[in-house]
Design a protein around this motif. Structure first.
Motif, mmCIF file in Angstrom:
data_model
loop_
_atom_site.group_PDB
_atom_site.id
_atom_site.type_symbol
_atom_site.label_atom_id
_atom_site.label_comp_id
_atom_site.label_asym_id
_atom_site.label_seq_id
_atom_site.Cartn_x
_atom_site.Cartn_y
_atom_site.Cartn_z
ATOM 1 N N TRP A 57 30.481 20.175 39.171
ATOM 2 C CA TRP A 57 30.016 19.968 37.788
ATOM 3 C C TRP A 57 31.161 19.507 36.896
ATOM 4 O O TRP A 57 30.981 18.615 36.071
ATOM 5 C CB TRP A 57 29.432 21.262 37.232
ATOM 6 N N GLU A 58 32.342 20.128 37.053
ATOM 7 C CA GLU A 58 33.500 19.733 36.243
ATOM 8 C C GLU A 58 33.880 18.281 36.500
ATOM 9 O O GLU A 58 34.200 17.531 35.568
ATOM 10 C CB GLU A 58 34.699 20.651 36.526
ATOM 11 N N GLN A 59 33.862 17.863 37.775
ATOM 12 C CA GLN A 59 34.187 16.468 38.108
ATOM 13 C C GLN A 59 33.151 15.512 37.517
ATOM 14 O O GLN A 59 33.497 14.473 36.963
ATOM 15 C CB GLN A 59 34.273 16.299 39.620
ATOM 16 N N GLN A 60 31.879 15.889 37.633
ATOM 17 C CA GLN A 60 30.826 15.049 37.063
ATOM 18 C C GLN A 60 30.967 14.981 35.544
ATOM 19 O O GLN A 60 30.860 13.908 34.951
ATOM 20 C CB GLN A 60 29.451 15.600 37.436
ATOM 21 N N HIS A 61 31.227 16.122 34.917
ATOM 22 C CA HIS A 61 31.400 16.161 33.462
ATOM 23 C C HIS A 61 32.620 15.339 33.044
ATOM 24 O O HIS A 61 32.572 14.609 32.045
ATOM 25 C CB HIS A 61 31.552 17.615 33.008
ATOM 26 N N GLU A 64 31.678 11.651 33.312
ATOM 27 C CA GLU A 64 30.819 11.251 32.197
ATOM 28 C C GLU A 64 31.614 11.171 30.903
ATOM 29 O O GLU A 64 31.430 10.242 30.108
ATOM 30 C CB GLU A 64 29.662 12.244 32.045
ATOM 31 N N SER A 65 32.513 12.120 30.701
ATOM 32 C CA SER A 65 33.330 12.127 29.481
ATOM 33 C C SER A 65 34.239 10.913 29.442
ATOM 34 O O SER A 65 34.408 10.274 28.399
ATOM 35 C CB SER A 65 34.165 13.400 29.396
ATOM 36 N N SER A 66 34.840 10.578 30.588
ATOM 37 C CA SER A 66 35.729 9.409 30.603
ATOM 38 C C SER A 66 34.935 8.118 30.405
ATOM 39 O O SER A 66 35.396 7.206 29.725
ATOM 40 C CB SER A 66 36.531 9.361 31.902
ATOM 41 N N ASP A 67 33.713 8.049 30.966
ATOM 42 C CA ASP A 67 32.864 6.868 30.737
ATOM 43 C C ASP A 67 32.509 6.729 29.266
ATOM 44 O O ASP A 67 32.577 5.634 28.694
ATOM 45 C CB ASP A 67 31.581 6.949 31.567
ATOM 46 N N LEU A 68 32.134 7.855 28.646
ATOM 47 C CA LEU A 68 31.810 7.816 27.217
ATOM 48 C C LEU A 68 33.023 7.415 26.389
ATOM 49 O O LEU A 68 32.908 6.657 25.424
ATOM 50 C CB LEU A 68 31.282 9.169 26.753
ATOM 51 N N SER A 72 33.196 4.175 24.098
ATOM 52 C CA SER A 72 33.518 4.361 22.683
ATOM 53 C C SER A 72 34.727 3.516 22.288
ATOM 54 O O SER A 72 34.723 2.865 21.240
ATOM 55 C CB SER A 72 33.784 5.836 22.401
ATOM 56 N N THR A 73 35.740 3.499 23.141
ATOM 57 C CA THR A 73 36.942 2.725 22.858
ATOM 58 C C THR A 73 36.625 1.233 22.834
ATOM 59 O O THR A 73 37.081 0.512 21.943
ATOM 60 C CB THR A 73 38.027 3.018 23.914
ATOM 61 N N SER A 74 35.824 0.779 23.804
ATOM 62 C CA SER A 74 35.491 -0.651 23.833
ATOM 63 C C SER A 74 34.631 -1.036 22.624
ATOM 64 O O SER A 74 34.843 -2.096 22.025
ATOM 65 C CB SER A 74 34.765 -1.010 25.134
#
Length: 165
Positions: A57-61, A64-68, A72-74
């Motif tokens: 779950w931590e890896q998936q989270h 997802e957080s890094s994708d967001l 957001s940065t782009s």
């Protein structure tokens, strides 16, 4: 270690640190739990399964957080670029408008100065009418009588005589 009861007699507890001294190495074996205990506690394999699920779950989270964060940065960069482009367009449009306005004003100024400095020929009231805008309608005071008087004086032929000193 001895405990005292309410009547002051010392007696040994039923369980002591004998489990640790017997070589099991588990200080919680006295209480019936721990890794080696067979009573009621969860085994280490259950904790490992729970930990692996938590890690997943931590890896998936984290993914997802890094994708967001990347999205957001782009998006932020795109909006900043669009803002820069809009500001550049605004200033380029403003510069071109100011340049055209300056050119128009300079040509009008040259015409005004040439008309103003031209020698007085013909009717002087014609020069006065050329200096003002008789077609403009102003709010407030009624200037129609002055306008009609100026137009009448302009149309009348008046001779210019040199002033005598």
């Amino acid at each position: 270690m001895a405990e005292f009861d309410a009547f002051g007699s010392a007696e040994q507890p039923a369980t002591t640190d004998s489990a640790v001294s017997e070589g099991s190495g588990d200080p919680y074996a006295v209480f019936g739990g721990g890794a080696g205990g067979a009573s009621g506690g969860s085994s280490m394999n259950d904790y490992e399964v729970d930990n692996s699920a938590l890690r997943a779950w931590e890896q998936q989270h984290e993914a997802e957080s890094s994708d967001l964060a990347k999205k957001s940065t782009s998006k932020k960069m795109e909006m900043q670029e669009a803002g820069r482009n809009a500001v550049e367009k605004f200033y380029s449009d403003r510069r071109s408008m100011l340049d055209s306005r300056r050119t128009t004003h300079r040509s009008e100024q040259k015409d005004f100065i040439s008309d103003r400095d031209a020698p007085a020929q013909g009717n002087p009231w014609e020069r006065v009418v050329n200096q003002i805008d008789v077609k403009a309608v102003r709010e407030g005071r009624d200037v129609s009588r002055l306008r009609s008087l100026l137009l009448l004086l302009k149309s009348n032929q008046v001779e210019i005589t040199a002033p005598t000193h």
